[in-house]
Scaffold this active site. Structure first.
Site, short mmCIF file in Angstrom:
data_model
loop_
_atom_site.label_atom_id
_atom_site.label_comp_id
_atom_site.label_asym_id
_atom_site.label_seq_id
_atom_site.Cartn_x
_atom_site.Cartn_y
_atom_site.Cartn_z
N GLN A 27 -3.09 -2.36 7.65
CA GLN A 27 -2.86 -4.30 7.17
C GLN A 27 -3.93 -4.29 6.29
O GLN A 27 -4.04 -4.43 5.57
CB GLN A 27 -3.90 -4.17 8.48
N LYS A 37 1.20 -1.47 -0.26
CA LYS A 37 0.06 0.06 -0.11
C LYS A 37 0.66 1.13 0.05
O LYS A 37 0.44 2.34 -0.40
CB LYS A 37 -0.88 0.34 1.40
P1 IMP Z 1 -1.16 -6.46 16.21
O1 IMP Z 1 -1.99 -5.63 15.08
O2 IMP Z 1 -0.11 -6.77 16.59
O3 IMP Z 1 -2.83 -7.01 17.22
O4 IMP Z 1 -1.51 -8.38 15.36
C1 IMP Z 1 -2.30 -8.56 15.31
C2 IMP Z 1 -2.56 -10.00 13.74
O5 IMP Z 1 -2.44 -8.83 12.65
C3 IMP Z 1 -1.18 -10.41 13.58
O6 IMP Z 1 -1.30 -11.52 12.88
C4 IMP Z 1 -0.37 -9.67 12.89
O7 IMP Z 1 0.81 -10.81 12.14
C5 IMP Z 1 -1.22 -9.31 12.31
N1 IMP Z 1 -0.51 -7.63 11.90
C6 IMP Z 1 -0.72 -6.54 12.49
N2 IMP Z 1 -0.16 -5.53 11.78
C7 IMP Z 1 -0.90 -6.28 10.44
C8 IMP Z 1 0.31 -5.61 8.90
O8 IMP Z 1 1.09 -4.45 8.70
N3 IMP Z 1 1.03 -6.50 8.26
C9 IMP Z 1 0.74 -7.83 7.91
N4 IMP Z 1 -0.11 -8.00 9.57
C10 IMP Z 1 -0.34 -7.43 10.74
#
Ligand code: IMP
Length: 427
Positions: free
Chosen positions: A224, A17
């Protein structure tokens, strides 16, 4: 209203992105990052160098573009200061004229980070595999109507409130088996960040409204991906924000019918980082090759990403829930040297084949088997190609098939990390 476009990701993030926002930013008056936090890692590669952005919007490399961190983003003040410093060191000019932070953005505090890490480490097999950046606990506090917002940093009683909250949080941390966060040192760091960030903090909602009134070009930057969306992703293996175009509408008030385009960014294959199901994940030499050629290691955590073939059922679902209206197909060049390339065209479960599942939850995806259609690879380099017609025939066949199956136009094709390595199919 002027031209409003939003850049989203149709799967599990990491699609590129940042590159698309950077590409479109010269024409944008304002870039609005609307969700997520420093869990994101948006990589931009251009003639000035390689930049890994986490909180700063990806329009920052264009001098005339205003970049806004909107209220849906959870901001770690010390991480943001470090990121701005790093960018300035690399020669990027960042002032209040090109960066603003919403006064209403919630703050990621040291206890959120610790709680996130302690909880995930304790979850054993069902661990989400978060980025450990405090994202979940911060959004949880926000939903519980607790925690600090950017504007609270500048309240007169902030220091006392910080101390009181830290005492409360340290009890929680002890219950989770962690050690207390020291008051003096942690508060000093936050106060330093507060002074540094002051010039950027603003009422951003009216700024965006003013841009709209003047019919300016607004670009929304998601973080994300659709399948990590808190509402429609594969719960509980999701992040804690609204990742699709709905997240943009939630914080800007700009509704879908005013939005000119929603660009769903998706790779020519699939990746995922963290826990949760991934039906097309490869555990063989092809998966390894995608990872190595594609450099599929997390921009934030450095974790190796899980790699697999293009997943149509997942992407169909992701396009719907993210609101994508067109596609930017990324990293086509990574597939340049494959003899055969597979596309998952459906999921097989209990003797039935599904083009799309009702949701992407782990129990729904249990025991699904990907049904593949195999394509002949093109085995030619594509990174120098700048027009669709000049792509090898088999690459064109691959893209045309995906376009037909997704029922969305593939308007951008990326064939390399650099800004210039792109094929634009619209004027
Ligand atoms: P959190 O956002 O750190 O709470 O992670 C929750 C889930 O989202 C996990 O599986 C992370 O690996 C995934 N995740 C969070 N941010 C990203 C990103 O920017 N890229 C890919 N996966 C993400």
């Amino acid at each position: 209203m002027g031209n409003i476009s939003v850049v989203v990701d149709t799967l599990w993030g990491d699609s590129g992105k940042g590159k698309i926002v950077d590409l479109l930013a010269p024409k944008a008056d304002v870039v609005v990052r609307y969700a997520g936090g420093s869990n994101a890692g948006h990589t931009i590669k251009n003639d000035q160098g390689t930049f890994k952005l986490h909180l700063v919007p990806s329009g920052i490399l264009h001098k005339k573009t205003l970049n806004i961190i909107e209220s849906g983003v959870v901001v770690n003040p010390t991480a943001l200061v470090a990121e701005i410093r790093e960018l300035r060191k690399a020669g990027v000019s960042i002032t209040k004229h090109n960066l603003r932070i919403s006064r209403r953005a919630h703050l990621v505090m040291p206890w959120h980070i610790l709680r996130d890490q302690l909880k995930d480490a304790k979850s054993g097999k069902s661990k989400i595999g978060t980025t450990g950046r405090g994202i979940g606990p911060t959004y949880a506090d926000r939903t519980a109507r607790e925690g600090f917002r950017m504007k609270d940093l500048y309240a007169r009683d902030f220091s006392e409130r910080y101390a009181a909250e830290l005492r409360r949080q340290n009890k929680l941390i002890q219950l989770l088996g962690g050690s207390s966060i020291p008051l003096q040192q942690s508060r000093r760091e936050i106060l330093r960040a507060r002074a540094f960030l002051k010039e950027f903090v603003d009422d951003t909602f009216p700024i965006v409204q003013m841009y709209l009134k003047e019919k300016k070009t607004v670009l929304g930057e998601g973080a994300q991906g659709a399948l990590l969306d808190i509402a429609l992703g594969g719960f509980p293996y999701v992040t804690s924000s609204n990742t699709g175009v709905a997240g943009f509408s939630l914080v800007t008030g700009i509704q879908d019918h005013h939005i000119t385009n929603v660009i769903g960014v998706t790779k020519a294959y699939s990746t995922r980082v963290g826990g949760g199901p991934m039906p097309t994940e490869l555990f063989d030499a092809d998966g390894e090759k995608i990872r190595e050629v594609g450099g599929e290691y997390g921009a934030t955590t450095g974790r190796p990403r899980r790699c697999g073939w293009f997943d149509l059922p997942a992407t169909r679902y992701g396009c719907i829930v993210s609101g994508a209206r067109s596609i930017a197909l990324m990293k086509l060049d990574v597939l340049d040297d494959f003899k055969r390339i597979n596309v998952c065209v459906g999921y097989r479960k209990q003797n039935k084949t599904y083009a799309m599942m009702p949701d992407m939850d782990p129990d729904t995806l249990e025991n699904v088997r990907p049904v593949y259609r195999s394509f002949q690879g093109w085995r030619e380099k594509t990174s120098h190609v700048r027009s669709f017609d000049k792509l090898p025939l088999n690459a064109r066949r691959y893209i045309t098939f995906l376009e037909k199956e997704l029922r969305l136009p593939i308007q951008i094709i990326s064939v390399g990390a650099e800004r210039s390595r792109v094929i634009l199919r619209t004027a």
